[in-house]
Design a protein around this motif. Structure first.
Motif, PDB file in Angstrom:
ATOM      1  N   MET A   1     137.574 112.346  71.778  1.00 60.60           N
ATOM      2  CA  MET A   1     137.557 113.794  71.786  1.00 60.60           C
ATOM      3  C   MET A   1     136.344 114.281  72.556  1.00 60.60           C
ATOM      4  O   MET A   1     135.547 115.072  72.091  1.00 60.60           O
ATOM      5  CB  MET A   1     137.555 114.331  70.366  1.00 60.60           C
ATOM      6  N   ASP A   5     132.601 115.428  70.588  1.00 61.68           N
ATOM      7  CA  ASP A   5     133.539 115.904  69.559  1.00 61.68           C
ATOM      8  C   ASP A   5     132.952 117.034  68.714  1.00 61.68           C
ATOM      9  O   ASP A   5     132.812 116.931  67.506  1.00 61.68           O
ATOM     10  CB  ASP A   5     133.966 114.740  68.665  1.00 61.68           C
ATOM     11  N   THR A  10     138.098 113.945  65.826  1.00 64.27           N
ATOM     12  CA  THR A  10     138.303 112.514  65.610  1.00 64.27           C
ATOM     13  C   THR A  10     138.587 112.223  64.143  1.00 64.27           C
ATOM     14  O   THR A  10     139.550 111.536  63.807  1.00 64.27           O
ATOM     15  CB  THR A  10     137.072 111.716  66.091  1.00 64.27           C
ATOM     16  N   GLU A  11     137.760 112.756  63.263  1.00 68.45           N
ATOM     17  CA  GLU A  11     137.961 112.522  61.834  1.00 68.45           C
ATOM     18  C   GLU A  11     139.242 113.179  61.341  1.00 68.45           C
ATOM     19  O   GLU A  11     139.966 112.614  60.523  1.00 68.45           O
ATOM     20  CB  GLU A  11     136.755 113.012  61.041  1.00 68.45           C
ATOM     21  N   CYS A  13     141.979 113.601  63.050  1.00 70.01           N
ATOM     22  CA  CYS A  13     143.086 112.745  63.496  1.00 70.01           C
ATOM     23  C   CYS A  13     143.204 111.506  62.620  1.00 70.01           C
ATOM     24  O   CYS A  13     144.308 111.100  62.251  1.00 70.01           O
ATOM     25  CB  CYS A  13     142.878 112.331  64.951  1.00 70.01           C
ATOM     26  N   PHE A  28     139.420 104.303  67.421  1.00 72.35           N
ATOM     27  CA  PHE A  28     138.771 105.601  67.593  1.00 72.35           C
ATOM     28  C   PHE A  28     137.481 105.400  68.376  1.00 72.35           C
ATOM     29  O   PHE A  28     136.621 104.630  67.966  1.00 72.35           O
ATOM     30  CB  PHE A  28     138.457 106.225  66.227  1.00 72.35           C
ATOM     31  N   ILE A  30     133.953 106.436  69.473  1.00 73.72           N
ATOM     32  CA  ILE A  30     132.831 107.247  69.010  1.00 73.72           C
ATOM     33  C   ILE A  30     131.888 107.391  70.195  1.00 73.72           C
ATOM     34  O   ILE A  30     131.221 106.440  70.590  1.00 73.72           O
ATOM     35  CB  ILE A  30     132.096 106.578  67.812  1.00 73.72           C
ATOM     36  N   PHE A  34     128.191 112.076  69.696  1.00 69.32           N
ATOM     37  CA  PHE A  34     128.760 112.449  68.403  1.00 69.32           C
ATOM     38  C   PHE A  34     127.653 112.688  67.385  1.00 69.32           C
ATOM     39  O   PHE A  34     126.683 111.926  67.307  1.00 69.32           O
ATOM     40  CB  PHE A  34     129.670 111.345  67.870  1.00 69.32           C
ATOM     41  N   LYS A  37     127.176 109.803  64.084  1.00 67.25           N
ATOM     42  CA  LYS A  37     128.189 108.838  64.488  1.00 67.25           C
ATOM     43  C   LYS A  37     128.291 107.605  63.588  1.00 67.25           C
ATOM     44  O   LYS A  37     129.376 107.069  63.418  1.00 67.25           O
ATOM     45  CB  LYS A  37     128.021 108.442  65.943  1.00 67.25           C
ATOM     46  N   ILE A  44     135.763 106.322  59.080  1.00 68.57           N
ATOM     47  CA  ILE A  44     137.049 106.018  59.710  1.00 68.57           C
ATOM     48  C   ILE A  44     137.548 104.634  59.320  1.00 68.57           C
ATOM     49  O   ILE A  44     138.701 104.480  58.924  1.00 68.57           O
ATOM     50  CB  ILE A  44     136.949 106.172  61.238  1.00 68.57           C
ATOM     51  N   THR A  53     136.771 101.217  65.212  1.00 68.05           N
ATOM     52  CA  THR A  53     136.060 102.119  66.101  1.00 68.05           C
ATOM     53  C   THR A  53     135.535 101.356  67.310  1.00 68.05           C
ATOM     54  O   THR A  53     135.304 100.146  67.252  1.00 68.05           O
ATOM     55  CB  THR A  53     134.880 102.817  65.397  1.00 68.05           C
TER      56      THR A  53
END
Length: 75
Positions: A1, A5, A10-11, A13, A28, A30, A34, A37, A44, A53
């Motif tokens: 993202m 982000d 991201t979270e 999703c 995902f 990162i 972020f 992060k 996640i 990730t």
């Protein structure tokens, strides 16, 4: 993202995807900008066993080439 982000997509999703049957692997990215992060990455991967990730990537070419679907946002 994006690299930072700013809207926390991201979270969001990850939370939506965890409701699906785990017949897929979700990666995902990162990005370097972020906010918090490390917490996000831990959060996640704890949501589902098929979540992982990618952090500190020098490039994402191989990641994109290996995926069937990519969800991305750019600023």
């Amino acid at each position: 993202m994006g690299g930072s982000d700013p809207f926390g997509l991201t979270e969001r999703c990850a939370l939506a995807l965890r409701q699906l049957d785990p017949v897929f692997r979700a990666r995902f990215v990162i990005g370097p900008g972020f906010k918090d992060k490390n917490r996000l990455a831990r959060s996640i991967v704890s949501l589902a066993p098929n979540f992982e990730t990618v952090e500190g990537a020098d490039g994402l070419r191989l990641n994109f080439a290996a995926c069937d679907v990519a969800l991305a946002a750019f600023g």
